[in-house]
Scaffold this motif. Structure first.
Motif, PDB file in Angstrom:
ATOM      1  N   VAL A  80       0.850  -1.260   0.058  1.00  0.00           N
ATOM      2  CA  VAL A  80      -0.037   0.026   0.210  1.00  0.00           C
ATOM      3  C   VAL A  80       0.751   1.163   0.046  1.00  0.00           C
ATOM      4  CG1 VAL A  80      -1.898   1.104   1.288  1.00  0.00           C
ATOM      5  CG2 VAL A  80      -1.667  -1.112   1.266  1.00  0.00           C
ATOM      6  N   GLN A  81       0.584   2.257  -1.054  1.00  0.00           N
ATOM      7  CA  GLN A  81       1.669   3.144  -0.986  1.00  0.00           C
ATOM      8  C   GLN A  81       0.351   4.568  -0.792  1.00  0.00           C
ATOM      9  OE1 GLN A  81       4.637   3.910  -1.644  1.00  0.00           O
ATOM     10  NE2 GLN A  81       5.386   1.955  -2.151  1.00  0.00           N
ATOM     11  N   ASN A  82       0.591   5.292   0.282  1.00  0.00           N
ATOM     12  CA  ASN A  82      -0.122   6.435   0.593  1.00  0.00           C
ATOM     13  C   ASN A  82       0.493   7.695   0.002  1.00  0.00           C
ATOM     14  OD1 ASN A  82      -1.970   8.279   1.503  1.00  0.00           O
ATOM     15  ND2 ASN A  82      -0.485   8.729   3.300  1.00  0.00           N
ATOM     16  N   LEU A  83      -0.287   8.295  -0.976  1.00  0.00           N
ATOM     17  CA  LEU A  83       0.478   9.463  -1.636  1.00  0.00           C
ATOM     18  C   LEU A  83      -0.140  11.018  -1.348  1.00  0.00           C
ATOM     19  CD1 LEU A  83      -0.232   8.291  -5.316  1.00  0.00           C
ATOM     20  CD2 LEU A  83       1.870   7.817  -3.992  1.00  0.00           C
ATOM     21  N   ALA A  84      -0.520  11.042  -0.145  1.00  0.00           N
ATOM     22  CA  ALA A  84      -1.053  12.015   0.366  1.00  0.00           C
ATOM     23  C   ALA A  84      -0.798  12.256   1.892  1.00  0.00           C
ATOM     24  CB  ALA A  84      -2.746  12.321   0.203  1.00  0.00           C
ATOM     25  N   GLU A  85      -1.924  12.679   2.766  1.00  0.00           N
ATOM     26  CA  GLU A  85      -1.949  13.294   4.203  1.00  0.00           C
ATOM     27  C   GLU A  85      -1.768  11.807   4.876  1.00  0.00           C
ATOM     28  OE1 GLU A  85      -1.501  16.235   5.124  1.00  0.00           O
ATOM     29  OE2 GLU A  85      -1.826  17.120   3.355  1.00  0.00           O
ATOM     30  N   PRO A  86      -1.187  11.980   6.032  1.00  0.00           N
ATOM     31  CA  PRO A  86      -1.029  10.823   7.017  1.00  0.00           C
ATOM     32  C   PRO A  86      -2.381  10.538   7.961  1.00  0.00           C
ATOM     33  CG  PRO A  86       0.230  12.416   7.911  1.00  0.00           C
ATOM     34  CD  PRO A  86      -0.141  12.941   6.553  1.00  0.00           C
ATOM     35  N   ASP A  87      -3.132  11.629   8.017  1.00  0.00           N
ATOM     36  CA  ASP A  87      -4.257  11.893   8.850  1.00  0.00           C
ATOM     37  C   ASP A  87      -5.329  12.537   7.840  1.00  0.00           C
ATOM     38  OD1 ASP A  87      -3.132  10.715  11.554  1.00  0.00           O
ATOM     39  OD2 ASP A  87      -1.852  12.311  11.031  1.00  0.00           O
ATOM     40  N   VAL A  88      -6.465  12.050   8.215  1.00  0.00           N
ATOM     41  CA  VAL A  88      -7.723  12.689   7.388  1.00  0.00           C
ATOM     42  C   VAL A  88      -8.805  13.017   8.371  1.00  0.00           C
ATOM     43  CG1 VAL A  88      -9.351  12.250   5.577  1.00  0.00           C
ATOM     44  CG2 VAL A  88      -7.197  11.251   5.294  1.00  0.00           C
ATOM     45  N   THR A 198      -5.097  21.833  13.940  1.00  0.00           N
ATOM     46  CA  THR A 198      -5.336  21.951  15.499  1.00  0.00           C
ATOM     47  C   THR A 198      -6.299  20.556  15.662  1.00  0.00           C
ATOM     48  OG1 THR A 198      -5.369  24.271  15.625  1.00  0.00           O
ATOM     49  CG2 THR A 198      -6.398  23.207  17.229  1.00  0.00           C
ATOM     50  N   LEU A 199      -7.361  20.399  14.985  1.00  0.00           N
ATOM     51  CA  LEU A 199      -8.158  19.247  15.028  1.00  0.00           C
ATOM     52  C   LEU A 199      -7.543  17.918  15.040  1.00  0.00           C
ATOM     53  CD1 LEU A 199     -11.215  20.208  12.729  1.00  0.00           C
ATOM     54  CD2 LEU A 199     -11.219  19.882  15.270  1.00  0.00           C
ATOM     55  N   ILE A 200      -6.566  17.765  14.070  1.00  0.00           N
ATOM     56  CA  ILE A 200      -5.781  16.467  14.217  1.00  0.00           C
ATOM     57  C   ILE A 200      -4.904  16.400  15.373  1.00  0.00           C
ATOM     58  CG2 ILE A 200      -3.885  15.308  13.019  1.00  0.00           C
ATOM     59  CD1 ILE A 200      -4.956  16.356  10.386  1.00  0.00           C
ATOM     60  N   GLU A 201      -4.237  17.376  15.931  1.00  0.00           N
ATOM     61  CA  GLU A 201      -3.619  17.177  17.217  1.00  0.00           C
ATOM     62  C   GLU A 201      -4.525  17.019  18.467  1.00  0.00           C
ATOM     63  OE1 GLU A 201      -0.291  19.941  19.602  1.00  0.00           O
ATOM     64  OE2 GLU A 201      -0.756  20.506  17.656  1.00  0.00           O
ATOM     65  N   ALA A 202      -5.737  17.606  18.403  1.00  0.00           N
ATOM     66  CA  ALA A 202      -6.455  17.400  19.582  1.00  0.00           C
ATOM     67  C   ALA A 202      -7.018  15.947  19.708  1.00  0.00           C
ATOM     68  CB  ALA A 202      -7.431  18.678  19.470  1.00  0.00           C
ATOM     69  N   GLU A 207      -6.365  10.700  22.294  1.00  0.00           N
ATOM     70  CA  GLU A 207      -6.581   9.397  21.944  1.00  0.00           C
ATOM     71  C   GLU A 207      -7.943   8.976  21.206  1.00  0.00           C
ATOM     72  OE1 GLU A 207      -5.362   7.087  25.161  1.00  0.00           O
ATOM     73  OE2 GLU A 207      -3.240   7.445  24.766  1.00  0.00           O
ATOM     74  N   LYS A 208      -8.509  10.044  20.596  1.00  0.00           N
ATOM     75  CA  LYS A 208      -9.925   9.712  19.914  1.00  0.00           C
ATOM     76  C   LYS A 208      -9.628   9.401  18.436  1.00  0.00           C
ATOM     77  CE  LYS A 208     -12.593  12.401  23.616  1.00  0.00           C
ATOM     78  NZ  LYS A 208     -13.199  13.271  23.687  1.00  0.00           N
ATOM     79  N   GLU A 209      -8.561   9.443  17.920  1.00  0.00           N
ATOM     80  CA  GLU A 209      -8.167   9.213  16.493  1.00  0.00           C
ATOM     81  C   GLU A 209      -8.283   7.639  16.009  1.00  0.00           C
ATOM     82  OE1 GLU A 209      -4.606  10.138  13.295  1.00  0.00           O
ATOM     83  OE2 GLU A 209      -4.289   9.927  15.473  1.00  0.00           O
ATOM     84  N   ILE A 210      -8.894   7.642  14.960  1.00  0.00           N
ATOM     85  CA  ILE A 210      -9.113   5.815  14.461  1.00  0.00           C
ATOM     86  C   ILE A 210      -7.609   5.623  14.131  1.00  0.00           C
ATOM     87  CG2 ILE A 210     -10.168   4.595  12.965  1.00  0.00           C
ATOM     88  CD1 ILE A 210     -12.578   6.254  12.844  1.00  0.00           C
ATOM     89  N   ASP A 211      -7.017   4.779  14.719  1.00  0.00           N
ATOM     90  CA  ASP A 211      -5.801   4.457  14.619  1.00  0.00           C
ATOM     91  C   ASP A 211      -5.549   3.071  14.624  1.00  0.00           C
ATOM     92  OD1 ASP A 211      -3.131   4.568  13.765  1.00  0.00           O
ATOM     93  OD2 ASP A 211      -2.677   6.296  15.257  1.00  0.00           O
ATOM     94  N   VAL A 212      -4.009   2.457  14.319  1.00  0.00           N
ATOM     95  CA  VAL A 212      -4.085   1.175  14.519  1.00  0.00           C
ATOM     96  C   VAL A 212      -4.175   0.664  15.864  1.00  0.00           C
ATOM     97  CG1 VAL A 212      -2.016  -0.721  14.382  1.00  0.00           C
ATOM     98  CG2 VAL A 212      -2.292   1.054  12.561  1.00  0.00           C
ATOM     99  N   GLY A 213      -4.747  -0.302  16.052  1.00  0.00           N
ATOM    100  CA  GLY A 213      -5.221  -0.822  17.300  1.00  0.00           C
ATOM    101  C   GLY A 213      -6.705  -0.474  17.689  1.00  0.00           C
TER     102      GLY A 213
END
Length: 227
Positions: A80-88, A198-202, A207-213
């Motif tokens: 998988v190759q991501n060509l854009a932002e690491p967080d959406v 700011t939203l991404i950092e917040a 720990e409310k980001e949908i992430d691995v785990g």
């Protein structure tokens, strides 16, 4: 689970709006793969579900690592190759909108406030530097006559002020004077980027980001909690 080797390219904007609670990978990302079967399957992978669709606006932040994890569960051998932002940032917006009269009223209110604010700022500046007194002195110095308060100096100053504003903001109505973005557009993009960061950092700090785990694939106004 398919044991197929392929390269999958994904790309997304930093801020995406969706209109349905069930969010699939194809709703958020542009996907490309040489294998059409894999391409069709990847686009239909479910990312999460907004459980608070009754609210006016729901929002969450999705890590691309989570997307890669979901793809690898279906295609372990795929690259998988991501060509854009690491967080959406993903927003579920209410389809309902105000009537046309409400939109017109809002637009008229913004126009009035903008006009009144700009006029007040110009008058405050002229009063602060005493432009009228300066023009009277210049007129008397050049002509030897006493100014009546409205001379060629005041007239050309008004014309020059209008022309300066038009040139600075680079457009009049829908007409642009050049292909460059206007100062307002630049400031708006800068403001949007700061809001998104700011939203991404917040979300990340809380720990409310949908992430691995993340095992809870639901999201609400403040996003899902990690488990």
């Amino acid at each position: 689970m398919s044991q197929v080797k392929a390269t999958i390219y994904i790309k997304s904007d930093r801020n995406v709006e969706v209109t349905k609670p069930d969010v699939t990978l194809g709703d958020i990302f542009q996907v490309e793969c040489s294998n059409p079967v894999i391409l069709a399957k990847v686009k239909t992978l479910k990312l999460f579900h907004f459980h608070s669709a009754d609210k006016k606006v729901s929002r969450t932040v999705l890590s691309v690592l989570k997307v890669i994890e979901l793809i690898h569960k279906e295609f372990p051998e795929a690259e998988v190759q991501n060509l854009a932002e690491p967080d959406v940032i993903i927003t579920l917006a209410d389809k309902r909108s105000g009537s046309k009269a409400v939109h017109i009223a809002k637009t008229a209110g913004v126009v009035f406030l903008t006009f009144a604010g700009a006029a007040f700022s110009i008058m405050a500046f002229n009063n602060d530097v005493d432009t009228a007194k300066l023009f009277r002195q210049i007129y008397t110095l050049l002509t030897g006559k006493v100014s009546d308060g409205f001379t060629v100096l005041e007239f050309t100053y008004c014309i020059g002020l209008i022309m300066g504003i038009l040139v600075f903001f680079n457009h009049f109505g829908k007409k642009r004077f050049s292909a460059d973005p206007t100062p307002i557009e630049v400031e708006m993009r800068t403001y949007e980027n700061e809001i998104q960061s700011t939203l991404i950092e917040a979300y990340s700090r809380k720990e409310k980001e949908i992430d691995v785990g993340t095992t809870d694939h639901t999201a609400g106004h403040s996003g899902p909690h990690r488990t």
